[in-house]
Design a protein around this motif. Structure first.
Motif, PDB file in Angstrom:
ATOM      1  N   ARG A  12     -15.562   4.772   3.909  1.00  0.00           N
ATOM      2  CA  ARG A  12     -16.462   3.695   3.494  1.00  0.00           C
ATOM      3  C   ARG A  12     -15.707   2.524   2.897  1.00  0.00           C
ATOM      4  NH1 ARG A  12     -19.033   1.698  -0.708  1.00  0.00           N
ATOM      5  NH2 ARG A  12     -18.454   3.259  -2.230  1.00  0.00           N
ATOM      6  N   THR A  13     -14.671   2.783   2.106  1.00  0.00           N
ATOM      7  CA  THR A  13     -14.026   1.717   1.327  1.00  0.00           C
ATOM      8  C   THR A  13     -12.654   1.271   1.828  1.00  0.00           C
ATOM      9  OG1 THR A  13     -12.895   3.272  -0.163  1.00  0.00           O
ATOM     10  CG2 THR A  13     -15.143   2.587  -0.779  1.00  0.00           C
ATOM     11  N   GLY A  14     -11.941   2.142   2.559  1.00  0.00           N
ATOM     12  CA  GLY A  14     -10.576   1.829   2.942  1.00  0.00           C
ATOM     13  C   GLY A  14      -9.610   1.933   1.766  1.00  0.00           C
ATOM     14  N   ARG A  15     -10.017   2.622   0.710  1.00  0.00           N
ATOM     15  CA  ARG A  15      -9.187   2.776  -0.491  1.00  0.00           C
ATOM     16  C   ARG A  15      -8.964   4.256  -0.768  1.00  0.00           C
ATOM     17  NH1 ARG A  15      -7.133  -2.033  -1.642  1.00  0.00           N
ATOM     18  NH2 ARG A  15      -6.986  -1.639  -3.840  1.00  0.00           N
ATOM     19  N   LEU A  16      -7.718   4.588  -1.146  1.00  0.00           N
ATOM     20  CA  LEU A  16      -7.325   5.939  -1.536  1.00  0.00           C
ATOM     21  C   LEU A  16      -6.853   5.879  -2.979  1.00  0.00           C
ATOM     22  CD1 LEU A  16      -5.111   6.774   1.521  1.00  0.00           C
ATOM     23  CD2 LEU A  16      -6.860   8.294   0.681  1.00  0.00           C
ATOM     24  N   HIS A  17      -7.519   6.520  -3.864  1.00  0.00           N
ATOM     25  CA  HIS A  17      -7.117   6.501  -5.276  1.00  0.00           C
ATOM     26  C   HIS A  17      -6.959   5.058  -5.776  1.00  0.00           C
ATOM     27  CE1 HIS A  17      -6.581  10.824  -5.237  1.00  0.00           C
ATOM     28  NE2 HIS A  17      -5.805  10.703  -4.185  1.00  0.00           N
ATOM     29  N   GLY A  18      -7.796   4.156  -5.252  1.00  0.00           N
ATOM     30  CA  GLY A  18      -7.790   2.759  -5.686  1.00  0.00           C
ATOM     31  C   GLY A  18      -6.786   1.862  -4.986  1.00  0.00           C
ATOM     32  N   ILE A  19      -6.007   2.392  -4.061  1.00  0.00           N
ATOM     33  CA  ILE A  19      -5.012   1.582  -3.356  1.00  0.00           C
ATOM     34  C   ILE A  19      -5.385   1.447  -1.883  1.00  0.00           C
ATOM     35  CG2 ILE A  19      -3.099   2.047  -4.926  1.00  0.00           C
ATOM     36  CD1 ILE A  19      -2.207   4.250  -2.931  1.00  0.00           C
ATOM     37  N   GLY A  20      -4.847   0.415  -1.243  1.00  0.00           N
ATOM     38  CA  GLY A  20      -5.121   0.193   0.168  1.00  0.00           C
ATOM     39  C   GLY A  20      -4.182  -0.854   0.724  1.00  0.00           C
ATOM     40  N   ILE A  21      -4.532  -1.392   1.880  1.00  0.00           N
ATOM     41  CA  ILE A  21      -3.717  -2.424   2.525  1.00  0.00           C
ATOM     42  C   ILE A  21      -3.478  -3.552   1.523  1.00  0.00           C
ATOM     43  CG2 ILE A  21      -3.643  -4.154   4.375  1.00  0.00           C
ATOM     44  CD1 ILE A  21      -3.402  -1.276   5.403  1.00  0.00           C
ATOM     45  N   GLY A  22      -2.225  -3.946   1.385  1.00  0.00           N
ATOM     46  CA  GLY A  22      -1.861  -5.021   0.466  1.00  0.00           C
ATOM     47  C   GLY A  22      -1.431  -4.555  -0.909  1.00  0.00           C
ATOM     48  N   SER A  23      -1.629  -3.271  -1.231  1.00  0.00           N
ATOM     49  CA  SER A  23      -1.177  -2.744  -2.527  1.00  0.00           C
ATOM     50  C   SER A  23       0.342  -2.733  -2.561  1.00  0.00           C
ATOM     51  CB  SER A  23      -1.697  -1.323  -2.763  1.00  0.00           C
ATOM     52  OG  SER A  23      -3.099  -1.306  -2.892  1.00  0.00           O
ATOM     53  N   THR A  24       0.900  -3.023  -3.723  1.00  0.00           N
ATOM     54  CA  THR A  24       2.354  -3.010  -3.864  1.00  0.00           C
ATOM     55  C   THR A  24       2.853  -1.585  -4.083  1.00  0.00           C
ATOM     56  OG1 THR A  24       2.318  -3.274  -6.262  1.00  0.00           O
ATOM     57  CG2 THR A  24       2.323  -5.310  -4.922  1.00  0.00           C
ATOM     58  N   LEU A  25       4.135  -1.396  -3.884  1.00  0.00           N
ATOM     59  CA  LEU A  25       4.749  -0.089  -4.106  1.00  0.00           C
ATOM     60  C   LEU A  25       4.529   0.356  -5.554  1.00  0.00           C
ATOM     61  CD1 LEU A  25       6.385   2.186  -2.825  1.00  0.00           C
ATOM     62  CD2 LEU A  25       8.458   0.940  -3.412  1.00  0.00           C
ATOM     63  N   GLY A  26       4.615  -0.573  -6.501  1.00  0.00           N
ATOM     64  CA  GLY A  26       4.369  -0.240  -7.905  1.00  0.00           C
ATOM     65  C   GLY A  26       2.955   0.257  -8.134  1.00  0.00           C
ATOM     66  N   GLU A  27       1.967  -0.361  -7.477  1.00  0.00           N
ATOM     67  CA  GLU A  27       0.579   0.090  -7.600  1.00  0.00           C
ATOM     68  C   GLU A  27       0.410   1.485  -7.009  1.00  0.00           C
ATOM     69  OE1 GLU A  27      -1.733  -4.216  -7.470  1.00  0.00           O
ATOM     70  OE2 GLU A  27      -1.095  -3.291  -5.577  1.00  0.00           O
ATOM     71  N   VAL A  28       1.088   1.734  -5.900  1.00  0.00           N
ATOM     72  CA  VAL A  28       1.022   3.067  -5.283  1.00  0.00           C
ATOM     73  C   VAL A  28       1.656   4.097  -6.208  1.00  0.00           C
ATOM     74  CG1 VAL A  28       1.802   4.472  -3.330  1.00  0.00           C
ATOM     75  CG2 VAL A  28       0.928   2.158  -2.934  1.00  0.00           C
ATOM     76  N   ASP A  29       2.797   3.759  -6.803  1.00  0.00           N
ATOM     77  CA  ASP A  29       3.459   4.683  -7.735  1.00  0.00           C
ATOM     78  C   ASP A  29       2.559   5.043  -8.912  1.00  0.00           C
ATOM     79  OD1 ASP A  29       5.764   4.842  -6.218  1.00  0.00           O
ATOM     80  OD2 ASP A  29       6.858   3.355  -7.413  1.00  0.00           O
ATOM     81  N   ARG A  30       1.800   4.076  -9.406  1.00  0.00           N
ATOM     82  CA  ARG A  30       0.893   4.350 -10.536  1.00  0.00           C
ATOM     83  C   ARG A  30      -0.307   5.189 -10.106  1.00  0.00           C
ATOM     84  NH1 ARG A  30       2.892  -0.654 -11.586  1.00  0.00           N
ATOM     85  NH2 ARG A  30       1.189  -1.830 -10.629  1.00  0.00           N
ATOM     86  N   ALA A  31      -0.764   5.008  -8.865  1.00  0.00           N
ATOM     87  CA  ALA A  31      -1.967   5.710  -8.391  1.00  0.00           C
ATOM     88  C   ALA A  31      -1.679   7.107  -7.852  1.00  0.00           C
ATOM     89  CB  ALA A  31      -2.651   4.878  -7.304  1.00  0.00           C
ATOM     90  N   VAL A  32      -0.509   7.283  -7.240  1.00  0.00           N
ATOM     91  CA  VAL A  32      -0.194   8.551  -6.574  1.00  0.00           C
ATOM     92  C   VAL A  32       0.994   9.194  -7.277  1.00  0.00           C
ATOM     93  CG1 VAL A  32       0.406   9.671  -4.393  1.00  0.00           C
ATOM     94  CG2 VAL A  32      -1.047   7.629  -4.386  1.00  0.00           C
ATOM     95  N   ARG A  33       0.708  10.197  -8.062  1.00  0.00           N
ATOM     96  CA  ARG A  33       1.728  10.910  -8.840  1.00  0.00           C
ATOM     97  C   ARG A  33       2.047  12.244  -8.175  1.00  0.00           C
ATOM     98  NH1 ARG A  33       3.668   7.823 -12.959  1.00  0.00           N
ATOM     99  NH2 ARG A  33       2.055   6.541 -13.883  1.00  0.00           N
ATOM    100  N   HIS A  34       2.635  12.147  -7.004  1.00  0.00           N
ATOM    101  CA  HIS A  34       2.955  13.340  -6.225  1.00  0.00           C
ATOM    102  C   HIS A  34       4.345  13.149  -5.636  1.00  0.00           C
ATOM    103  CE1 HIS A  34       1.653  16.966  -4.081  1.00  0.00           C
ATOM    104  NE2 HIS A  34       2.291  16.501  -3.029  1.00  0.00           N
ATOM    105  N   ARG A  35       5.096  14.239  -5.513  1.00  0.00           N
ATOM    106  CA  ARG A  35       6.470  14.126  -5.006  1.00  0.00           C
ATOM    107  C   ARG A  35       6.461  13.508  -3.610  1.00  0.00           C
ATOM    108  NH1 ARG A  35       7.372  18.276  -1.517  1.00  0.00           N
ATOM    109  NH2 ARG A  35       5.851  19.927  -1.612  1.00  0.00           N
ATOM    110  N   PHE A  36       7.573  12.843  -3.267  1.00  0.00           N
ATOM    111  CA  PHE A  36       7.638  12.143  -1.994  1.00  0.00           C
ATOM    112  C   PHE A  36       9.081  11.987  -1.532  1.00  0.00           C
ATOM    113  CE2 PHE A  36       7.790   8.992  -5.369  1.00  0.00           C
ATOM    114  CZ  PHE A  36       8.888   8.226  -5.020  1.00  0.00           C
TER     115      PHE A  36
END
Length: 172
Positions: A12-36
């Motif tokens: 529905r939203t195109g957002r995962l844990h509040g992030i989506g297209i155009g999110s910065t790497l820093g925003e992804v790091d804050r939203a997704v706290r999982h090993r990678f």
């Protein structure tokens, strides 16, 4: 949260844990706290961040910016530990197999559910929600049974893609 409700919300939203297209790497790091694992191409022109069955793609600039992402649900059939790890770190519990019928039913309960178009992908069906930029690939081979892989009617993957921007030409 259960994975079915999470996927319906994503559609529905195109957002995962509040992030989506155009999110910065820093925003992804804050939203997704999982090993990678990060994989940067040889020219430094793209970054793929692999969290197991969830992956994000980034383009460079002043900062890395998300250009796409996918949830590779088919990986859970042979690697259920991935789902347990994601539930522990992200609070979303995915089943080993995700039936498309369950996701569609949940999506139908949401206000503002997007319209879906369907296309044949040779043994798979692709359901696209243009409004959110999300597509779902579903196993469409009736002979495919659940086992160490997804079976008929199961979601193979869910992908986030950037909409194609219309190019305008100047008049002279």
């Amino acid at each position: 949260m259960n994975g079915i409700a999470f996927l319906a919300s994503f559609l529905r939203t195109g957002r995962l844990h509040g992030i989506g297209i155009g999110s910065t790497l820093g925003e992804v790091d804050r939203a997704v706290r999982h090993r990678f694992v990060d994989v940067v191409d040889e020219q430094g022109e793209s970054l793929r961040r692999d969290h197991g069955f969830v992956e994000f793609s980034f383009n460079p600039g002043e900062e890395w910016v998300m250009s796409g992402g996918s949830i590779e649900l088919h990986r859970l059939a042979s690697g259920p530990d991935m789902a347990r790890g994601w539930a522990r770190t992200m609070g979303v519990e995915f089943p080993r197999y995700v039936a498309w019928a369950d996701v569609r039913e949940e999506l139908g309960r949401l206000p503002g559910a997007p319209e879906l178009t369907v296309g044949d992908q040779g043994g798979f069906l692709e359901y696209r929600a243009a409004a959110s930029g999300v597509s779902v690939i579903v196993v469409d081979d009736e002979e495919e049974e659940r086992g160490y892989h997804a079976g008929h009617g199961d979601v193979w993957s869910v992908s986030l893609w950037a909409p194609v921007q219309a190019v305008s030409s100047g008049s002279g």
